[in-house]
Design a protein around this motif. Structure first.
Motif, PDB file in Angstrom:
ATOM      1  N   VAL A  89       0.819  -0.826  -0.006  1.00 36.01           N
ATOM      2  CA  VAL A  89       0.163   0.361   0.083  1.00 36.01           C
ATOM      3  C   VAL A  89       1.638   0.944   0.229  1.00 36.01           C
ATOM      4  CG1 VAL A  89      -0.558  -0.130   3.017  1.00 36.01           C
ATOM      5  CG2 VAL A  89      -1.679   1.287   1.249  1.00 36.01           C
ATOM      6  N   VAL A  90       0.938   2.348  -0.769  1.00 39.68           N
ATOM      7  CA  VAL A  90       2.349   3.210  -1.185  1.00 39.68           C
ATOM      8  C   VAL A  90       1.109   4.282  -2.503  1.00 39.68           C
ATOM      9  CG1 VAL A  90       3.990   3.541  -2.455  1.00 39.68           C
ATOM     10  CG2 VAL A  90       3.919   2.105  -1.010  1.00 39.68           C
ATOM     11  N   GLN A  91       1.181   4.965  -1.645  1.00 34.80           N
ATOM     12  CA  GLN A  91       0.680   6.431  -2.024  1.00 34.80           C
ATOM     13  C   GLN A  91       1.624   7.030  -3.106  1.00 34.80           C
ATOM     14  OE1 GLN A  91       0.135  10.842  -0.321  1.00 34.80           O
ATOM     15  NE2 GLN A  91      -1.437   9.963  -0.463  1.00 34.80           N
ATOM     16  N   TRP A  92       0.637   6.597  -4.358  1.00 31.12           N
ATOM     17  CA  TRP A  92       1.880   7.541  -6.179  1.00 31.12           C
ATOM     18  C   TRP A  92       0.768   8.534  -6.227  1.00 31.12           C
ATOM     19  CZ3 TRP A  92       6.266   4.438  -6.270  1.00 31.12           C
ATOM     20  CH2 TRP A  92       6.423   2.814  -5.776  1.00 31.12           C
ATOM     21  N   THR A  93       2.149   9.445  -7.389  1.00 30.95           N
ATOM     22  CA  THR A  93       2.180  10.974  -8.365  1.00 30.95           C
ATOM     23  C   THR A  93       2.716  10.257  -9.538  1.00 30.95           C
ATOM     24  OG1 THR A  93       2.100  11.515  -5.941  1.00 30.95           O
ATOM     25  CG2 THR A  93       2.611  12.633  -8.554  1.00 30.95           C
ATOM     26  N   LEU A  94       1.875  10.228 -10.722  1.00 30.91           N
ATOM     27  CA  LEU A  94       2.626   9.937 -12.343  1.00 30.91           C
ATOM     28  C   LEU A  94       3.261  10.614 -12.633  1.00 30.91           C
ATOM     29  CD1 LEU A  94       3.051   7.104 -14.277  1.00 30.91           C
ATOM     30  CD2 LEU A  94       1.017   8.284 -14.435  1.00 30.91           C
ATOM     31  N   LEU A  95       4.203  10.819 -13.013  1.00 26.92           N
ATOM     32  CA  LEU A  95       5.229  11.958 -14.150  1.00 26.92           C
ATOM     33  C   LEU A  95       5.123  11.607 -15.161  1.00 26.92           C
ATOM     34  CD1 LEU A  95       6.521  11.894 -10.283  1.00 26.92           C
ATOM     35  CD2 LEU A  95       6.258  14.599 -11.940  1.00 26.92           C
ATOM     36  N   SER A  96       5.819  12.087 -16.183  1.00 26.19           N
ATOM     37  CA  SER A  96       5.940  11.623 -18.040  1.00 26.19           C
ATOM     38  C   SER A  96       6.408  12.998 -17.969  1.00 26.19           C
ATOM     39  CB  SER A  96       4.412  10.900 -18.414  1.00 26.19           C
ATOM     40  OG  SER A  96       3.991  12.491 -19.221  1.00 26.19           O
ATOM     41  N   ARG A  97       7.059  12.225 -19.223  1.00 27.50           N
ATOM     42  CA  ARG A  97       7.689  13.199 -20.519  1.00 27.50           C
ATOM     43  C   ARG A  97       8.623  13.069 -21.616  1.00 27.50           C
ATOM     44  NH1 ARG A  97      13.075  14.594 -17.397  1.00 27.50           N
ATOM     45  NH2 ARG A  97      14.546  12.670 -17.254  1.00 27.50           N
ATOM     46  N   ASP A  98       7.978  13.585 -22.283  1.00 28.55           N
ATOM     47  CA  ASP A  98       8.589  13.166 -23.793  1.00 28.55           C
ATOM     48  C   ASP A  98      10.363  13.094 -24.239  1.00 28.55           C
ATOM     49  OD1 ASP A  98       7.932  11.580 -26.035  1.00 28.55           O
ATOM     50  OD2 ASP A  98       7.807  13.306 -27.577  1.00 28.55           O
ATOM     51  N   ASP A  99      10.985  13.459 -23.812  1.00 33.05           N
ATOM     52  CA  ASP A  99      12.597  13.920 -23.809  1.00 33.05           C
ATOM     53  C   ASP A  99      13.088  13.646 -22.556  1.00 33.05           C
ATOM     54  OD1 ASP A  99      15.080  15.452 -24.737  1.00 33.05           O
ATOM     55  OD2 ASP A  99      13.952  14.984 -26.227  1.00 33.05           O
ATOM     56  N   ALA A 100      13.793  13.159 -22.552  1.00 36.75           N
ATOM     57  CA  ALA A 100      14.681  13.145 -21.324  1.00 36.75           C
ATOM     58  C   ALA A 100      15.586  14.402 -20.903  1.00 36.75           C
ATOM     59  CB  ALA A 100      16.104  12.318 -21.418  1.00 36.75           C
ATOM     60  N   ALA A 101      15.782  15.116 -21.768  1.00 36.83           N
ATOM     61  CA  ALA A 101      15.854  16.746 -21.732  1.00 36.83           C
ATOM     62  C   ALA A 101      15.151  18.026 -21.079  1.00 36.83           C
ATOM     63  CB  ALA A 101      16.838  17.402 -22.482  1.00 36.83           C
ATOM     64  N   GLN A 102      13.529  16.979 -21.514  1.00 36.27           N
ATOM     65  CA  GLN A 102      12.590  17.907 -21.161  1.00 36.27           C
ATOM     66  C   GLN A 102      11.981  17.546 -19.182  1.00 36.27           C
ATOM     67  OE1 GLN A 102       9.113  16.579 -23.518  1.00 36.27           O
ATOM     68  NE2 GLN A 102       9.775  18.189 -25.415  1.00 36.27           N
ATOM     69  N   PRO A 103      11.609  18.651 -18.523  1.00 31.65           N
ATOM     70  CA  PRO A 103      11.411  18.610 -17.050  1.00 31.65           C
ATOM     71  C   PRO A 103      10.035  17.695 -16.980  1.00 31.65           C
ATOM     72  CG  PRO A 103      10.434  20.865 -18.635  1.00 31.65           C
ATOM     73  CD  PRO A 103      10.945  20.511 -19.598  1.00 31.65           C
ATOM     74  N   TRP A 104       9.806  17.157 -16.168  1.00 31.59           N
ATOM     75  CA  TRP A 104       8.626  15.364 -16.417  1.00 31.59           C
ATOM     76  C   TRP A 104       7.548  16.511 -15.547  1.00 31.59           C
ATOM     77  CZ3 TRP A 104       9.468  11.289 -15.998  1.00 31.59           C
ATOM     78  CH2 TRP A 104      10.800  10.741 -15.933  1.00 31.59           C
ATOM     79  N   GLN A 105       6.414  15.931 -15.691  1.00 33.13           N
ATOM     80  CA  GLN A 105       4.853  16.749 -16.353  1.00 33.13           C
ATOM     81  C   GLN A 105       4.413  15.730 -15.169  1.00 33.13           C
ATOM     82  OE1 GLN A 105       4.136  19.833 -17.219  1.00 33.13           O
ATOM     83  NE2 GLN A 105       6.432  19.891 -17.624  1.00 33.13           N
ATOM     84  N   VAL A 106       3.331  16.342 -13.655  1.00 29.41           N
ATOM     85  CA  VAL A 106       2.547  15.504 -12.980  1.00 29.41           C
ATOM     86  C   VAL A 106       1.703  14.798 -14.491  1.00 29.41           C
ATOM     87  CG1 VAL A 106       1.045  15.851 -11.219  1.00 29.41           C
ATOM     88  CG2 VAL A 106       3.252  16.379 -11.606  1.00 29.41           C
ATOM     89  N   ARG A 107       0.799  14.133 -13.940  1.00 28.34           N
ATOM     90  CA  ARG A 107      -0.303  13.077 -14.669  1.00 28.34           C
ATOM     91  C   ARG A 107      -0.897  12.470 -14.313  1.00 28.34           C
ATOM     92  NH1 ARG A 107       1.264  16.198 -19.312  1.00 28.34           N
ATOM     93  NH2 ARG A 107       2.696  15.539 -20.305  1.00 28.34           N
ATOM     94  N   ALA A 108      -1.140  11.974 -12.968  1.00 28.61           N
ATOM     95  CA  ALA A 108      -1.833  11.613 -11.908  1.00 28.61           C
ATOM     96  C   ALA A 108      -1.546  11.731 -10.896  1.00 28.61           C
ATOM     97  CB  ALA A 108      -2.231   9.866 -12.436  1.00 28.61           C
ATOM     98  N   GLY A 109      -2.372  11.245  -9.763  1.00 30.14           N
ATOM     99  CA  GLY A 109      -2.247  11.655  -8.085  1.00 30.14           C
ATOM    100  C   GLY A 109      -1.422  12.550  -7.614  1.00 30.14           C
ATOM    101  N   PRO A 110      -1.630  12.535  -6.546  1.00 29.43           N
ATOM    102  CA  PRO A 110      -1.447  11.666  -5.583  1.00 29.43           C
ATOM    103  C   PRO A 110      -2.281  10.258  -5.009  1.00 29.43           C
ATOM    104  CG  PRO A 110      -1.227  12.851  -4.242  1.00 29.43           C
ATOM    105  CD  PRO A 110      -1.778  13.604  -5.451  1.00 29.43           C
ATOM    106  N   TRP A 111      -2.628   9.246  -5.571  1.00 29.13           N
ATOM    107  CA  TRP A 111      -3.501   8.586  -5.865  1.00 29.13           C
ATOM    108  C   TRP A 111      -3.167   6.625  -4.133  1.00 29.13           C
ATOM    109  CZ3 TRP A 111      -0.619   7.563  -9.311  1.00 29.13           C
ATOM    110  CH2 TRP A 111      -0.245   6.372 -10.055  1.00 29.13           C
ATOM    111  N   VAL A 112      -3.925   6.244  -3.878  1.00 30.30           N
ATOM    112  CA  VAL A 112      -2.722   5.102  -3.080  1.00 30.30           C
ATOM    113  C   VAL A 112      -3.241   3.563  -3.970  1.00 30.30           C
ATOM    114  CG1 VAL A 112      -3.576   3.561  -0.538  1.00 30.30           C
ATOM    115  CG2 VAL A 112      -3.772   6.093  -0.781  1.00 30.30           C
ATOM    116  N   ALA A 113      -2.583   3.026  -4.246  1.00 27.92           N
ATOM    117  CA  ALA A 113      -2.640   1.833  -4.491  1.00 27.92           C
ATOM    118  C   ALA A 113      -2.032   0.662  -3.673  1.00 27.92           C
ATOM    119  CB  ALA A 113      -1.450   2.408  -6.226  1.00 27.92           C
TER     120      ALA A 113
END
Length: 449
Positions: A280-304
């Motif tokens: 049981v962990v509270q997660w935040t999901l991030l993504s980006r399309d290029d390794a040089a770009q900053p991370w963008q929050v896509r979902a969360g935080p939610w408890v999985a």
């Protein structure tokens, strides 16, 4: 001068294959797959993209997926998401119907219906009483029970037995209680004509609203056909489409952070987490399309959470993303709880549909993967809408499916940053030709002196 012509001819022969290669647009793509058509002469087709096409594409908008004919010409096409109705076919639903007795007038105001209904509201029996009769009786009509239909009614489709030619008009009323009727159309044509092997039919009655009961009465002279079945065409709704999932192993970074790499341009719309043990962990999901770009929050935080006991396995629900994301790089950050090992990140998507119009000669192929070429979406949606008006709302493009393994075109060179070496080589050949011609000219001048 003959030697000059020979040299120039040789340079042209050397450059000709390069020019021909540049004219073949398929060489701008990494690979292609042959397509099999469900109907050879359908004109319009829909192709559901598979895992191989998503993995080969590099464009974030899937602009580098294109349909070609046997001559290597790109075909008019457009991409449709899973939510758009072109990818779906709403099934027809059979409805119970009852024959009404003949009456002496086309008007339906004098018709009284006595019905017996089941506990769920559906009609069990219909008894019709006429307010007046006449010697010149006309066919009575039909009563359709749509009370069990879950969605609003788009149209009715009538099936009748083969017989004499049919060309008449009917009146259509709707009701919610079989007592109060509302006229929606008093001039609906019904046609069934045959001549010289050709057949013209019009059996569809547009409703376009919620209605429990539909009454169909003749509005003009002409014998009603012998009805055999009535089918409902529900309003277009999104049908359940199978979700596809990509399970990604994680790489641990700083404590509580795990990074993942997606191997294709999949339209990720849901995310789930799987662990090897209870967690049981509270997660935040991030993504980006290029390794040089900053991370963008896509979902969360939610408890999985995940809980496995002797009886069953319980886990949290998948998280839906606001919009589909095609990013390559993903990261999970634990905001509460420290997992013992990297969880498996599961990214869910619904395959999209590429609709294209046939031109030229088959076989057709679908090519993917290019940094040089981009598909220009054609106004295919407008064509489909007009075809549905002509053929009916249930009309769909024929199906095209991938048959066979991938065939290499430009290979990995098609997805590397473009270097216009062909142009430089052609210019080099031209400059070399000029130098050779100049050298011959100087040699001739010296010989003449």
């Amino acid at each position: 001068m003959n030697r000059v012509c020979q040299v120039l001819t040789g340079l042209f022969l050397l450059a000709a294959p390069l020019l021909a290669l540049a004219d073949d647009a398929r060489q701008n793509y990494r690979e292609q797959w042959p397509l099999q058509l469900s109907a050879p002469q359908a004109g319009a087709y829909k192709l559901t993209l598979g895992e191989a096409q998503y993995r080969s594409a590099v464009s974030p908008q899937l602009k580098d997926i294109q349909i070609f004919n046997a001559q290597g010409q790109p075909l008019p096409s457009a991409l449709f998401s899973a939510e758009q109705p072109v990818a779906q076919l709403t099934p027809l639903q059979p409805l119970p119907w009852f024959a009404l007795p003949a009456q002496g007038s086309a008007g339906g105001d004098d018709l009284q219906l006595l019905t017996e209904r089941n506990t769920d509201g559906s009609v069990r029996r219909v008894e019709a009483r006429l307010g007046r009769t006449a010697s010149n009786a006309q066919p009575g009509g039909w009563l359709v029970d749509a009370s069990k239909l879950d969605a609003a009614l788009q149209a009715l489709r009538l099936d009748w037995q083969s017989g004499p030619a049919v060309q008449l008009r009917v009146r259509v009323d709707v009701s919610d209680d079989l007592q109060t009727w509302q006229l929606i159309n008093d001039d609906v044509p019904l046609v069934d004509l045959a001549q010289d092997g050709n057949r013209l039919q019009q059996r569809r009655i547009f409703i376009g609203r919620e209605a429990k009961y539909i009454r169909i009465l003749p509005a003009s002279n002409g014998a009603l056909p012998v009805l055999s079945a009535v089918q409902a065409e529900p309003m277009s709704t999104l049908q359940a489409i199978d979700w596809q999932w990509r399970a990604l192993p994680g790489n641990a970074g700083v404590p509580g952070e795990f990074e993942y790499v997606l191997d294709g341009r999949f339209p990720v719309a849901q995310v789930d987490i799987a662990t090897a043990d209870n967690s049981v962990v509270q997660w935040t999901l991030l993504s980006r399309d290029d390794a040089a770009q900053p991370w963008q929050v896509r979902a969360g935080p939610w408890v999985a959470y995940q809980l496995q006991d002797s009886a069953q396995r319980r886990q949290s629900q998948a998280q839906a993303l606001p919009v589909p994301i095609r990013d390559r790089y993903w990261k999970l950050t634990a905001t509460q709880g420290q997992p013992a090992q990297a969880p498996t990140l599961k990214l869910g998507y619904q395959p999209e549909t590429l609709v294209f119009l046939s031109q030229g000669e088959p076989p057709f192929t679908v090519a993917a993967g290019s940094v040089r070429a981009a598909r220009a979406d054609a106004p295919v949606g407008t064509v489909l809408a007009q075809l549905r008006e002509q053929q009916g709302a249930q009309w769909q493009p024929a199906t095209a499916t991938v048959q066979g393994p991938a065939q290499t075109l430009g290979g990995d060179a098609a997805v590397r940053p473009e270097r216009d070496w062909k142009r430089w080589l052609l210019w080099g050949l031209l400059v070399l030709g000029v130098l050779i011609v100049g050298g011959f000219a100087i040699s001739l001048l010296r010989t003449k002196r």
